[in-house]
Design an enzyme around this catalytic site. Structure first.
Site: not given
Ligand code: X5A
Ligand code: ZN
Length: 675
Positions: A94, A137, A174, A176, A267, A307
């Protein structure tokens, strides 16, 4: 403290975008930055910040985290055509590349390092870097999840190398998991990495076992990696705050960082298509402000994800406002965390217990979760307790879709509701400013004459209470009442007065309720007796800490805490603040906070400074401090003005205090929720 807030943004970071159809990646677009920056301008926040100049990171810096081979590979993308870029991108998970990616990734990293430099060199107090691509990531030899170079991980290594920073806290809010950061610092006790993330028992991207709570670090780094998995979507403000109060803040105070880096992904905010969580923008102001007293105020906020452009940009603005020291809007809604959140929190506490003093002396049992045992055979059957998080609420599944329809309308009306105007003057003094060093930053307020009759209507007196009506008493109320008037009229944000009689605080609280505060939180540090009349007033929540165990009886609105007879109270007052007082206060939603500090209390000045700082997250910062001792005023004023507290040693929760704390939480559960 004349230092301000640094802000870095550069249009170059909008110079790349997705060049082919790749649905997993199309949300990471240039408008994320322009929308955030435009909103900052719209609210007049850009001109209040100190602009920091951009630079590209150099190879010597990138290799602090990444391999040379990987850097070369990324470099080679600069001359690729779309087909080649596609092929290259699909080697990773991704993420997409563009001919400008290499350059822009170096700019994103470079400006992050500029921010670290500015903060470490004392050019600014704190700051925010609006960057893309994000970083958390990406790994040693791998791009991942829109990330190319790991901005925050490199920043931490850079600070260690350049400034010899010994303890760095990374807060990754975040939605994630920043597995890239985790992998870099897993064995490193000098970097404490905290991440909460949507997890859903590994069903959510990046679907790693490594993201669960029992990834606690390795070797020397055991206990310095803290993962808080969210196993349901729709987490709200109360869930995020609970994570701060029951895990992050006590841990951070024990860790005592010299620098804090925030992997600030928005997010995790409401309306985001990735996170599907429900925290509102002003929640991030609270999170930011709660971190600000740590690390001598050295806080670098670095953008990661986010986002939903509206939610992202409002959240960025809220964060910057907090960095600037603006009052934070109160959080609306019922402040009760959900069961799923409390289970995750409880499991983190249980698994981290061996490594953290503040957890050691408390009972922290694992909550059965369907996967825990299977995935972590090291946990014995006895370590489990069936789910008994009593006061938490069941999460309704889920408010997100309702919110998404007419999202803009919701945000318009919500943001209007939470808009808070900062009073022009921050701190007012009630006759205690004669020789203060920060006198010129404060407003001296004239005392007024108070009569026995005026006081008489405030509190019903019993026989012995007549002592209250002495001249000395009226004199000190004459200093206090005008301060409350000014605070409630929003002429000043907070105030401080010296009063030889501590129980004048009770009159102050009652007076507050007569001039517009629907609810007053009275935090009393000291022995003074409180009239029964006040103890029963549901508009005034009294928390009294004293060293003496007498027949003080608890009621819903009067909470006496016997804190370590004859001993130093030290810093463990702060743990009480996190695990009891703040959770309670967020539920009570005071419109005025009164902190009364007795002269005979055994609390270090630095703890008081932190306490005063932290209490300002409540009631839009409307706090009145009444100090019995005049020698504390200098410290208290500096906290009221929002100056960072100098970091001394780490705070440790003593065993004895842990007992009091646990017992108290148990008792309070009868009446109150967020506990
Ligand atoms: C920085 C960040 C998210 C990536 C998601 C991919 N990355 N499915 O929020
Ligand atoms: Zn994220």
């Amino acid at each position: 403290m004349a230092l301000g807030t640094g802000l870095i943004y550069d249009e170059q970071m909008m110079d790349y975008n997705l060049l082919w159809d790749y649905p997993e990646c199309n949300i990471e677009k240039p408008e994320r930055l322009s929308a955030s920056y435009e909103k900052l301008k719209y609210y007049g926040l850009v001109e209040r910040c100190i602009p920091l100049s951009f630079r590209e990171a150099i190879e010597e810096e990138i290799v602090l985290v990444h391999s040379l081979d990987y850097i070369e590979a990324v470099k080679s993308t600069a001359s690729m055509n779309v087909e080649e870029l596609k092929t290259f991108s699909y080697m990773y998970n991704d993420v997409y590349f563009h001919p400008n990616s290499y350059h822009v990734a170096k700019v994103a990293l470079g400006v992050t390092l500029q921010l670290v430099d500015a903060v470490m060199l004392g050019k600014v107090k704190n700051g925010m870097a609006l960057v893309r691509p994000p970083g958390h990531h990406s790994q040693k030899s791998e791009a991942c999840g829109f990330c190319i170079f790991n901005n925050v991980a490199v920043a931490a290594q850079y600070a260690k190398k350049t400034y010899g920073t010994k303890r760095i806290l990374i807060v990754d809010w975040d939605v994630h998991h920043g597995q890239g950061i985790q992998y870099v610092f897993e064995e490193d006790p000098s970097v404490l990495y905290f991440s909460w993330h949507r997890y859903e028992y590994q069903q959510f991207w990046p679907n790693l076992k490594d993201s669960d709570y029992y990834a606690v670090g390795k070797g020397k780094g055991l206990g310095f990696n803290v993962n808080l998995p969210w196993n349901k979507i729709g987490m709200e403000n109360a869930d995020y705050l609970a994570a701060f109060f029951y895990i992050l803040l006590p841990m951070a105070y024990e860790f005592n960082p010299e620098l804090i880096l925030v992997s600030a992904g928005f997010d995790a905010a409401i309306g985001d298509p990735e996170g599907e969580m429900c925290a509102t923008p002003e929640c991030f102001a609270h999170l930011t402000q709660l971190l600000m007293p740590l690390a001598n105020g050295k806080l670098c906020v670095v953008l990661e994800g986010g986002y939903n452009l509206r939610s992202l940009s409002e959240s960025v603005c809220m964060t910057v406002r907090a960095l600037l020291g603006d009052p934070v809007p109160p959080l609306v809604g019922e402040m009760v965390p959900c069961i799923s959140a409390m289970e995750s929190i409880q499991n983190v506490r249980a698994v981290q217990q061996p490594y953290w003093n503040f957890l050691k002396n408390q009972d922290n049992m694992f909550i059965k979760d369907p996967n825990a045992k299977k995935l972590n055979p090291g946990i014995g059957e006895d370590d489990f307790q069936s789910s008994t998080v009593t006061t938490a609420k069941e999460k309704e599944v889920t408010t997100v879709s309702n919110v998404n329809k007419d999202f803009d309308e919701f945000m318009n009306s919500h943001m209007k509701k939470v808009l808070v105007l900062a009073p022009r003057v921050r701190t007012a003094l009630g006759g205690c400013g004669e020789k203060l060093s920060k006198l010129d930053q404060c407003l001296q307020v004239e005392e007024k004459k108070i009569t026995v009759e005026e006081v008489g209507i405030l509190i019903r007196f019993g026989g012995s209470d007549c002592a209250y009506l002495k001249d000395e008493y009226l004199l000190s109320l004459g200093k206090i009442f005008p301060l409350i008037d000014k605070i409630m009229n929003r002429e000043v944000r907070n105030g401080i007065a010296v009063s030889s009689i501590l129980s004048s605080a009770a009159f102050a609280a009652r007076y507050g309720t007569t001039v517009g505060a629907s609810r007053v939180l009275l935090l009393l540090l000291g022995e003074d007796a409180i009239s029964a009349d006040i103890k029963e007033d549901e508009k005034i929540l009294v928390v009294q800490m004293s060293g003496k165990q007498d027949e003080k009886k608890q009621s819903k609105y009067y909470i006496p805490i016997c804190w370590k007879e004859d001993n130093e109270w030290d810093g463990d007052l702060l743990f009480l603040l996190f695990e009891v007082i703040l959770p309670l206060a967020y539920g009570f939603k005071p419109e005025l906070v009164i902190l009364a500090v007795g002269s005979n209390i055994r609390i270090q000045e630095v703890s008081l400074a932190h306490l005063t700082h932290l209490l300002q997250v409540l009631a839009e910062g409307r706090i009145l401090v009444i100090s019995q001792a005049s020698d504390l005023v200098e410290t208290l004023v500096s906290s009221l003005l929002g100056d960072p507290v100098s970091a001394t040693s780490s705070f440790i929760l003593q065993q004895e205090s842990a007992q009091v704390l646990m017992k108290l939480r148990q008792e309070l559960k009868q009446h109150w929720k967020l506990l």
